[in-house]
Design a protein around this motif. Structure first.
Motif, PDB file in Angstrom:
ATOM      1  N   VAL A   1       0.891  -1.209  -0.030  1.00  0.00           N
ATOM      2  CA  VAL A   1       0.046   0.062  -0.041  1.00  0.00           C
ATOM      3  C   VAL A   1       0.952   1.215   0.024  1.00  0.00           C
ATOM      4  N   ILE A   2       1.948   1.353   1.006  1.00  0.00           N
ATOM      5  CA  ILE A   2       2.574   2.583   1.174  1.00  0.00           C
ATOM      6  C   ILE A   2       3.592   2.677  -0.206  1.00  0.00           C
ATOM      7  N   ASP A   3       4.135   1.657  -0.718  1.00  0.00           N
ATOM      8  CA  ASP A   3       4.854   1.966  -2.019  1.00  0.00           C
ATOM      9  C   ASP A   3       4.253   2.424  -3.295  1.00  0.00           C
ATOM     10  N   LEU A   4       2.790   1.777  -3.320  1.00  0.00           N
ATOM     11  CA  LEU A   4       1.985   2.184  -4.592  1.00  0.00           C
ATOM     12  C   LEU A   4       1.481   3.602  -4.226  1.00  0.00           C
ATOM     13  N   ALA A   5       1.094   4.112  -2.892  1.00  0.00           N
ATOM     14  CA  ALA A   5       0.571   5.306  -2.790  1.00  0.00           C
ATOM     15  C   ALA A   5       1.747   6.448  -2.990  1.00  0.00           C
ATOM     16  N   LYS A   6       2.784   6.075  -2.622  1.00  0.00           N
ATOM     17  CA  LYS A   6       4.006   7.140  -2.980  1.00  0.00           C
ATOM     18  C   LYS A   6       4.083   7.252  -4.419  1.00  0.00           C
ATOM     19  N   LYS A   7       3.984   6.382  -5.277  1.00  0.00           N
ATOM     20  CA  LYS A   7       4.176   6.351  -6.528  1.00  0.00           C
ATOM     21  C   LYS A   7       2.815   7.416  -7.094  1.00  0.00           C
ATOM     22  N   TYR A   8       1.710   7.061  -6.628  1.00  0.00           N
ATOM     23  CA  TYR A   8       0.487   7.936  -7.104  1.00  0.00           C
ATOM     24  C   TYR A   8       0.760   9.297  -6.733  1.00  0.00           C
ATOM     25  N   GLU A   9       1.400   9.539  -5.695  1.00  0.00           N
ATOM     26  CA  GLU A   9       1.442  10.830  -5.052  1.00  0.00           C
ATOM     27  C   GLU A   9       2.534  11.725  -6.249  1.00  0.00           C
ATOM     28  N   GLU A  10       3.411  10.981  -6.892  1.00  0.00           N
ATOM     29  CA  GLU A  10       4.174  11.381  -7.863  1.00  0.00           C
ATOM     30  C   GLU A  10       3.448  12.118  -9.104  1.00  0.00           C
ATOM     31  N   TYR A  11       2.375  11.237  -9.201  1.00  0.00           N
ATOM     32  CA  TYR A  11       1.564  11.780 -10.384  1.00  0.00           C
ATOM     33  C   TYR A  11       0.740  12.817 -10.325  1.00  0.00           C
ATOM     34  N   GLY A  12       0.464  13.262  -8.862  1.00  0.00           N
ATOM     35  CA  GLY A  12      -0.339  14.665  -8.719  1.00  0.00           C
ATOM     36  C   GLY A  12      -1.600  14.375  -8.352  1.00  0.00           C
ATOM     37  N   ILE A  13      -2.054  13.090  -7.938  1.00  0.00           N
ATOM     38  CA  ILE A  13      -3.445  12.826  -7.237  1.00  0.00           C
ATOM     39  C   ILE A  13      -3.933  14.042  -6.364  1.00  0.00           C
ATOM     40  N   GLU A  14      -5.205  14.354  -6.331  1.00  0.00           N
ATOM     41  CA  GLU A  14      -5.671  15.356  -5.482  1.00  0.00           C
ATOM     42  C   GLU A  14      -5.847  14.841  -4.085  1.00  0.00           C
ATOM     43  N   ALA A  15      -6.000  13.323  -3.783  1.00  0.00           N
ATOM     44  CA  ALA A  15      -6.161  12.708  -2.477  1.00  0.00           C
ATOM     45  C   ALA A  15      -6.177  11.361  -2.504  1.00  0.00           C
ATOM     46  N   LEU A  16      -6.123  10.824  -1.714  1.00  0.00           N
ATOM     47  CA  LEU A  16      -6.017   9.140  -1.771  1.00  0.00           C
ATOM     48  C   LEU A  16      -6.947   8.803  -0.706  1.00  0.00           C
ATOM     49  N   ILE A  17      -8.097   7.824  -1.160  1.00  0.00           N
ATOM     50  CA  ILE A  17      -8.871   7.140  -0.257  1.00  0.00           C
ATOM     51  C   ILE A  17      -8.474   5.871   0.154  1.00  0.00           C
ATOM     52  N   TYR A  18      -8.091   5.626   1.230  1.00  0.00           N
ATOM     53  CA  TYR A  18      -7.650   4.126   1.806  1.00  0.00           C
ATOM     54  C   TYR A  18      -8.618   3.578   2.564  1.00  0.00           C
TER      55      TYR A  18
END
Length: 212
Positions: free
Chosen positions: A113-130
């Motif tokens: 989860v954390i590894d993938l979330a960090k990758k998504y963050e680099e793309y510029g997502i507005e928020a992350l629903i966990y």
């Protein structure tokens, strides 16, 4: 429910679409937008697999699209979506015991989860629903520890989901998670079954955060 004062959001998931891999309830969703879209910011996920679907929903009045399975299977799609529709893309990560699940939770992947979330963050997502899928619908409380660990690793706002059941849960989220960047929490079954009142939950959040 938002943990800070502002517009209320409605997190809507096309479950049929999530399983089918394409939108299946667009007529119903458009009816929802027509009824409350000018009062509530609508987040929509489930079966969104291409940019045309995103554009169609945003044009219809959806505020944020949630990309889950497609982001795991095709990270380039999430990156393209963030570039094409900045400020309107939220990533959804559904997980069990730290591993990401896809296709309406029917398959568990080996992604952390954390590894993938960090990758998504680099793309510029507005928020992350966990969402902790082991708790979703069980009404036994948000997974505070797992959400805390995730939020600590990100600069992107996190929305907690899965198990919210009481005002005590709301207070715990505000006290323990809000300082780490958790900006909202999703209530589903607890609302339908009358376990929690949305207005009281928002009032409790405002009070816990010193906003009331």
């Amino acid at each position: 429910m938002r943990l800070k004062q502002g517009d209320m959001n409605s997190a809507t998931v096309d479950l049929n679409g999530a399983i089918a891999g394409r939108p299946k309830n667009e007529k119903v969703i458009r009816a929802m937008i027509a009824a409350v879209g000018d009062q509530v910011a609508i987040q929509l996920g489930g079966g969104i697999r291409d940019l045309d679907a995103i554009e169609s929903y945003l044009d219809a009045g959806v505020t944020y699209v949630i990309i889950g399975t497609a982001a795991v299977k095709n990270p380039g799609f999430l990156s393209d979506a963030c570039y094409a529709f900045p400020g309107h893309v939220i990533a959804g990560l559904d997980a069990k015991e730290g591993k990401v699940a896809v296709e309406g939770w029917s398959k568990l992947t080996g992604h952390d989860v954390i590894d993938l979330a960090k990758k998504y963050e680099e793309y510029g997502i507005e928020a992350l629903i966990y969402t902790d899928i082991g708790r979703d619908g069980m009404m036994n409380g948000i997974n505070i520890d797992a959400t805390f660990k995730l939020a600590q690793q990100l600069k992107t706002p996190v929305i907690a989901s899965g198990g919210l059941n009481s005002l005590k849960d709301v207070e715990a989220i505000c006290q323990k998670l809000a300082p780490e960047g958790v900006v909202g929490a999703i209530a589903g079954r607890a609302l339908y079954e009358g376990k929690i009142d949305l207005k009281k939950a928002q009032a409790a959040a405002d009070k816990a955060l010193g906003k009331a």
